[in-house]
Design a protein around this motif. Structure first.
Motif, short mmCIF file in Angstrom:
data_model
loop_
_atom_site.label_atom_id
_atom_site.label_comp_id
_atom_site.label_asym_id
_atom_site.label_seq_id
_atom_site.Cartn_x
_atom_site.Cartn_y
_atom_site.Cartn_z
N VAL A 283 62.07 -27.46 -0.69
CA VAL A 283 61.32 -28.13 -1.74
C VAL A 283 59.82 -28.06 -1.45
CG1 VAL A 283 60.96 -30.29 -3.01
CG2 VAL A 283 63.24 -29.72 -2.12
N ALA A 284 59.05 -27.60 -2.43
CA ALA A 284 57.60 -27.63 -2.37
C ALA A 284 57.13 -28.92 -3.03
CB ALA A 284 57.00 -26.42 -3.08
N GLU A 285 56.79 -29.90 -2.20
CA GLU A 285 56.34 -31.20 -2.67
C GLU A 285 54.81 -31.21 -2.59
OE1 GLU A 285 57.50 -35.90 -1.80
OE2 GLU A 285 58.11 -34.33 -0.40
N PHE A 286 54.18 -30.82 -3.67
CA PHE A 286 52.73 -30.61 -3.66
C PHE A 286 51.97 -31.89 -3.29
CE2 PHE A 286 48.50 -30.26 -5.45
CZ PHE A 286 48.12 -28.99 -5.05
N ARG A 320 52.18 -31.33 5.73
CA ARG A 320 50.94 -31.12 4.98
C ARG A 320 51.20 -31.14 3.48
NH1 ARG A 320 48.90 -25.54 6.91
NH2 ARG A 320 51.14 -25.21 7.04
N HIS A 321 50.27 -31.72 2.75
CA HIS A 321 50.36 -31.66 1.29
C HIS A 321 49.80 -30.33 0.81
CE1 HIS A 321 46.07 -33.65 1.07
NE2 HIS A 321 46.09 -32.57 1.79
N GLY A 322 49.92 -30.12 -0.51
CA GLY A 322 49.31 -28.93 -1.10
C GLY A 322 50.16 -27.68 -1.09
N ILE A 323 51.44 -27.78 -0.70
CA ILE A 323 52.28 -26.58 -0.74
C ILE A 323 52.56 -26.23 -2.20
CG2 ILE A 323 54.37 -28.00 -0.43
CD1 ILE A 323 55.62 -25.49 0.94
N LEU A 324 52.27 -25.00 -2.58
CA LEU A 324 52.33 -24.63 -3.99
C LEU A 324 53.37 -23.56 -4.30
CD1 LEU A 324 50.58 -21.71 -4.32
CD2 LEU A 324 48.73 -23.29 -3.79
N ALA A 325 53.99 -22.97 -3.28
CA ALA A 325 55.00 -21.94 -3.56
C ALA A 325 55.87 -21.72 -2.33
CB ALA A 325 54.34 -20.63 -3.97
N ILE A 326 57.14 -21.40 -2.60
CA ILE A 326 58.10 -21.01 -1.56
C ILE A 326 58.79 -19.73 -2.04
CG2 ILE A 326 60.18 -21.64 -0.28
CD1 ILE A 326 59.49 -24.58 -0.92
N SER A 377 46.31 -20.62 -6.06
CA SER A 377 47.12 -21.04 -7.20
C SER A 377 48.53 -20.47 -7.19
CB SER A 377 46.42 -20.65 -8.51
OG SER A 377 46.09 -19.27 -8.53
N ALA A 378 48.77 -19.28 -6.64
CA ALA A 378 50.12 -18.69 -6.72
C ALA A 378 50.24 -17.52 -5.76
CB ALA A 378 50.41 -18.23 -8.14
N ILE A 379 51.49 -17.15 -5.46
CA ILE A 379 51.79 -15.92 -4.74
C ILE A 379 52.97 -15.23 -5.41
CG2 ILE A 379 50.90 -16.60 -2.48
CD1 ILE A 379 53.81 -17.26 -1.68
#
Length: 538
Positions: A283-286, A320-326, A377-379
């Motif tokens: 889970v990416a919990e931004f 860490r916060h701010g994870i935006l993609a897995i 913003s993305a990968i």
């Protein structure tokens, strides 16, 4: 948590409030429509006296680089620095830390303002070179959802059903659309509209963000894991969740929440993390300022248990916060699936968790943006040079931290050279660059890249400057890329995907609409059409 992963997370990376932290919205977590933005009035002297005391400079630099690279004074216009400094001090004090020596606030302001530009140097779109291309993209009619304003956060093309899935955070609905339902769809002019049928709704949630297809229960029916942020209002409130949309024989979906009280969970990905034969969930919990993280839902469900009784044990893989993609992919060609993550906020990194043995991962940072306001913003994972090693396409363009266009917004290629060696190649500027799409758009056998731009109110915020809102980068010889504009000055797109929608053998581009108050659309297709021979040469 595996020891290697835990040991690789540095102490200062665990702290969510280091100076100066970006308040980022990212596309999936921006304020709802009609939000107000007020900037403090800043009166500047005709000349800013630079901070000159070596000890004061050293104190500022230590304080402002404890958790991330030292911000560059050129990352914000001079008038913005007092507010950015005040914001950073506020985050540090909110964190509860007392181990850093705080510089005098005015010293910090002088340090950044003294070298900051009056305004950032942004290239206007019409000044970019125009290169010949064999492709022209023609816009379709705008698809609307109940003729309301959409926040389209994710679009998926499903090859098996020849249909699109569209996630709308504004209505909290997931819709399916089959292009064959409108027989003359690709012949209608682009200024028309098509209203989606009410029966297109297949699921509802709590501001669903991204959708990940899977067959969870191995029954041959399509299921989906959905990251739901819970609310489009930015906060640290834990209103988000992860849901499993279970496919039914009649084509409908039944929603089952498998994790609740999450901080703006933007994505959930199925993956057998410990290789014990069942499916876990990453889970990416931004999150925001003090919430968020990279979370594992370890499957503890006995075999034969019905879906409504699933049981998970939650673990934090990275706080860490701010994870935006897995993304899940074999990045080192060892036949084990690795985990690729990207972080925004103050971290601005791309990282790989290399799968070394069942349940044990080695974390490596493979790219880090030069400073904390790069707006990742993305990968997207793709073998861009088709050499057998998977690469990463990375975009920077999250405009919602400051509503200021940055000259480093755009696309880059993180090229896999093998043996954990990576090369960072800048591909080109694009203000508000969001989700990329990789495909062979011109049919010449190599892979090209498209991307969309998101910059609401750009016409009023940045007067006398034009921005491309949809672009594609054509791969040429020697792994060089040439930039082509598809659409300009409609920077209201948060996502896109590539697919041959009309089955003519040419890959089209589907573009989501974001907060378009005037047209009130959900998405449109840019048809890939061949240019006449004489036009293509010019």
């Amino acid at each position: 948590m595996p020891a290697k992963v835990k040991a690789s997370i540095l102490r200062n990376e665990n702290n969510p409030a280091c100076f100066p932290v970006r308040i980022t919205g990212i596309i999936f977590v921006v304020l709802v429509l009609g939000c107000e933005r007020t900037e403090p009035e800043v009166r500047l002297p005709s000349q800013i006296r630079q901070l000159a005391d070596p000890e004061a400079i050293a104190t500022v630099q230590r304080f402002c680089s404890e958790c991330h690279p030292l911000p560059s004074p050129s990352s914000f216009p001079r008038a913005n620095w007092p507010a950015e400094v005040d914001r950073g001090y506020g985050f540090y004090r909110q964190s509860g830390r007392t181990d850093l020596k705080e510089p005098v606030v005015n010293d910090t302001i002088r340090y950044f303002q003294g070298s900051a530009p009056e305004k950032l140097d942004i290239t206007s779109a019409e000044t970019f070179p125009v290169s010949p291309s064999s492709v022209r993209f023609v816009p379709s009619p705008l698809m609307t959802i109940d003729d309301t304003t959409s926040l389209t956060s994710h679009i998926i093309w499903e090859e098996a059903s020849q249909s699109l899935l569209i996630s709308d955070m504004s209505s909290s609905k997931v819709r399916r659309w089959n292009p064959s339902s409108v027989s003359n769809f690709n012949m209608l002019p682009g200024d028309d509209k098509i209203l989606l049928s009410p029966d297109a709704v297949i699921a509802e949630g709590k501001s669903p963000c991204r959708i990940t297809p899977c067959d969870w229960n191995q029954d041959g029916l399509q299921d989906y894991l959905v990251g739901e942020i819970g609310s489009t209002i930015i906060s640290d409130l834990k209103l988000g969740c992860v849901s499993l949309m279970v496919g039914q024989p009649d084509g409908s979906l039944v929603r089952q929440v498998i994790a609740d009280k999450l901080a703006r969970s933007v994505e959930a990905v199925p993956f057998d993390y410990d290789e014990d034969g069942d499916v876990d969930v990453l889970v990416a919990e931004f999150g925001w300022n003090i919430s968020g993280g990279f979370r594992l839902l370890r499957n503890q469900t006995p075999a034969g248990t019905p879906v409504e009784a699933l049981k998970f044990e939650e673990e934090i893989l990275d706080p860490r916060h701010g994870i935006l993609a897995i993304r899940i992919a074999d990045m080192d060609n060892d036949s084990r699936m690795d985990i690729v993550t990207a972080y925004g906020q103050e971290y601005e990194t791309v990282e790989v968790l290399y799968n070394r043995s069942p349940g044990t991962y080695e974390r490596k940072q493979i790219a880090r943006m030069p400073e904390p306001s790069y707006n990742s913003s993305a990968i997207m994972i793709s073998d861009l040079d088709q050499d057998g090693k998977l690469d990463i396409v990375h975009t920077c363009g999250d405009i919602f931290d400051s509503f200021i266009p940055k000259p480093f917004h755009g696309l880059r290629w993180i090229r896999n050279l093998g043996n954990d060696q990576w090369e960072l190649r800048e591909l080109g500027m694009m203000i508000g660059a969001m989700q990329p799409a990789v495909a062979d758009f011109d049919g010449d056998g190599d892979l090209d890249i498209a991307a969309v731009g998101l910059f609401p109110d750009s016409e009023t915020i940045s007067q006398n400057c034009s921005y491309d809102s949809v672009c594609w980068w054509e791969q040429k010889e020697n792994l060089e890329f040439v930039r082509h504009s598809i659409e300009r000055d409609h920077c209201l797109h948060g996502t896109c995907t590539a697919a041959d929608i009309d089955q003519d053998g040419r890959t089209d581009l589907v573009v989501g609409e974001w907060a378009d108050r005037n047209a009130k659309g959900s998405f449109r297709v840019f048809w890939n059409r061949a240019k006449p021979q004489d036009e293509a040469a010019n």
